[in-house]
Design a protein around this motif. Structure first.
Motif, PDB file in Angstrom:
ATOM      1  N   PHE A 160      23.153  60.871 -13.168  1.00  0.00           N
ATOM      2  CA  PHE A 160      22.948  60.233 -14.432  1.00  0.00           C
ATOM      3  C   PHE A 160      22.230  58.847 -14.239  1.00  0.00           C
ATOM      4  O   PHE A 160      21.208  58.460 -14.900  1.00  0.00           O
ATOM      5  CB  PHE A 160      24.309  60.024 -15.067  1.00  0.00           C
ATOM      6  N   PHE A 161      22.696  58.059 -13.009  1.00  0.00           N
ATOM      7  CA  PHE A 161      22.136  56.774 -12.857  1.00  0.00           C
ATOM      8  C   PHE A 161      20.566  56.797 -12.156  1.00  0.00           C
ATOM      9  O   PHE A 161      19.663  56.137 -12.641  1.00  0.00           O
ATOM     10  CB  PHE A 161      22.892  56.211 -11.981  1.00  0.00           C
ATOM     11  N   ILE A 162      20.376  58.130 -11.420  1.00  0.00           N
ATOM     12  CA  ILE A 162      19.047  58.354 -11.109  1.00  0.00           C
ATOM     13  C   ILE A 162      18.185  58.597 -12.253  1.00  0.00           C
ATOM     14  O   ILE A 162      16.983  57.846 -12.278  1.00  0.00           O
ATOM     15  CB  ILE A 162      19.032  59.321  -9.935  1.00  0.00           C
ATOM     16  N   LEU A 163      18.679  59.466 -13.256  1.00  0.00           N
ATOM     17  CA  LEU A 163      17.689  59.587 -14.567  1.00  0.00           C
ATOM     18  C   LEU A 163      17.505  58.214 -15.066  1.00  0.00           C
ATOM     19  O   LEU A 163      16.467  58.285 -15.657  1.00  0.00           O
ATOM     20  CB  LEU A 163      18.392  60.677 -15.341  1.00  0.00           C
TER      21      LEU A 163
ATOM     22  N   LYS B  75      22.151  53.100  -2.669  1.00  0.00           N
ATOM     23  CA  LYS B  75      22.633  52.054  -2.720  1.00  0.00           C
ATOM     24  C   LYS B  75      23.328  51.245  -4.127  1.00  0.00           C
ATOM     25  O   LYS B  75      23.527  50.178  -4.185  1.00  0.00           O
ATOM     26  CB  LYS B  75      21.506  50.853  -2.211  1.00  0.00           C
ATOM     27  N   MET B  76      22.997  52.173  -5.099  1.00  0.00           N
ATOM     28  CA  MET B  76      23.575  51.767  -6.320  1.00  0.00           C
ATOM     29  C   MET B  76      25.126  51.839  -6.396  1.00  0.00           C
ATOM     30  O   MET B  76      25.601  50.967  -7.070  1.00  0.00           O
ATOM     31  CB  MET B  76      23.255  52.941  -7.333  1.00  0.00           C
ATOM     32  N   TYR B  77      25.666  52.454  -5.118  1.00  0.00           N
ATOM     33  CA  TYR B  77      27.094  52.271  -5.126  1.00  0.00           C
ATOM     34  C   TYR B  77      27.638  51.171  -4.454  1.00  0.00           C
ATOM     35  O   TYR B  77      28.808  50.730  -3.897  1.00  0.00           O
ATOM     36  CB  TYR B  77      27.794  53.445  -4.418  1.00  0.00           C
ATOM     37  N   THR B  78      26.634  50.088  -4.008  1.00  0.00           N
ATOM     38  CA  THR B  78      27.128  48.918  -3.384  1.00  0.00           C
ATOM     39  C   THR B  78      27.091  47.835  -4.501  1.00  0.00           C
ATOM     40  O   THR B  78      27.802  46.752  -4.245  1.00  0.00           O
ATOM     41  CB  THR B  78      25.962  48.411  -2.430  1.00  0.00           C
ATOM     42  N   ASN B  79      26.898  48.128  -5.784  1.00  0.00           N
ATOM     43  CA  ASN B  79      27.053  47.281  -6.992  1.00  0.00           C
ATOM     44  C   ASN B  79      28.490  47.533  -7.543  1.00  0.00           C
ATOM     45  O   ASN B  79      28.424  48.823  -8.030  1.00  0.00           O
ATOM     46  CB  ASN B  79      25.801  47.368  -7.847  1.00  0.00           C
ATOM     47  N   ILE B  80      29.180  46.563  -7.734  1.00  0.00           N
ATOM     48  CA  ILE B  80      30.574  46.795  -8.403  1.00  0.00           C
ATOM     49  C   ILE B  80      30.463  47.115  -9.732  1.00  0.00           C
ATOM     50  O   ILE B  80      31.221  48.055 -10.247  1.00  0.00           O
ATOM     51  CB  ILE B  80      31.467  45.648  -8.137  1.00  0.00           C
TER      52      ILE B  80
END
Length: 142
Positions: A90-93, A108-113
């Motif tokens: 979903f976040f990639i899209l 790396k999107m999961y490094t953002n809280i």
């Protein structure tokens, strides 16, 4: 605890609504968009996000929930883990829709809280809706 398929679907469809409501209100307040047209545009945009959520994630979440429910493992922890897994495409899209390209370092999107919060909060809401729907049903029976 076993849940009916009907309650699972209802909870899945209700789960993103609190997050969408808060982000819409926050967007309107932060951008000082108080005209009726601007509010309508924000609500339509969030409605489209809800539609994409229903098309892309509800079938996969229902499959996960059905399997976990079958083995009595549908709980807050498994729902949050499934939310993080389902949030990846979903976040990639969503990123592809904004920039026109897929990030090479998408993990790396999961490094953002805030990204983690936006993935887990609907899972928490889903669990709360499941619990409330289950309690409502058992109160009507007894």
């Amino acid at each position: 605890m076993k849940y009916s398929n009907k309650n699972i679907v209802k909870a899945l469809l209700l789960a993103p609504l609190p997050l969408l409501f808060f982000t819409a209100v926050l967007f309107i307040i932060m951008n000082k968009e108080y005209s009726l047209y601007s509010i309508f545009v924000v609500l339509v945009g969030h409605g489209l996000v809800y539609l994409v959520y229903c098309i892309l994630t509800v079938p996969f979440n229902f499959t996960f929930s059905f399997l976990l429910n079958r083995y009595n493992s549908l709980n807050l922890l498994t729902i949050c883990i499934a939310s993080l897994i389902i949030a990846i495409p979903f976040f990639i899209l969503l990123g592809w829709g904004h920039t026109g390209k897929i990030s090479e370092e998408w993990w790396k999107m999961y490094t953002n809280i805030w990204t983690i919060f936006m993935a887990v909060f609907p899972g928490l809401c889903y669990w709360l809706f499941l619990i409330s729907l289950k309690d409502k049903k058992s109160k009507n029976i007894g």
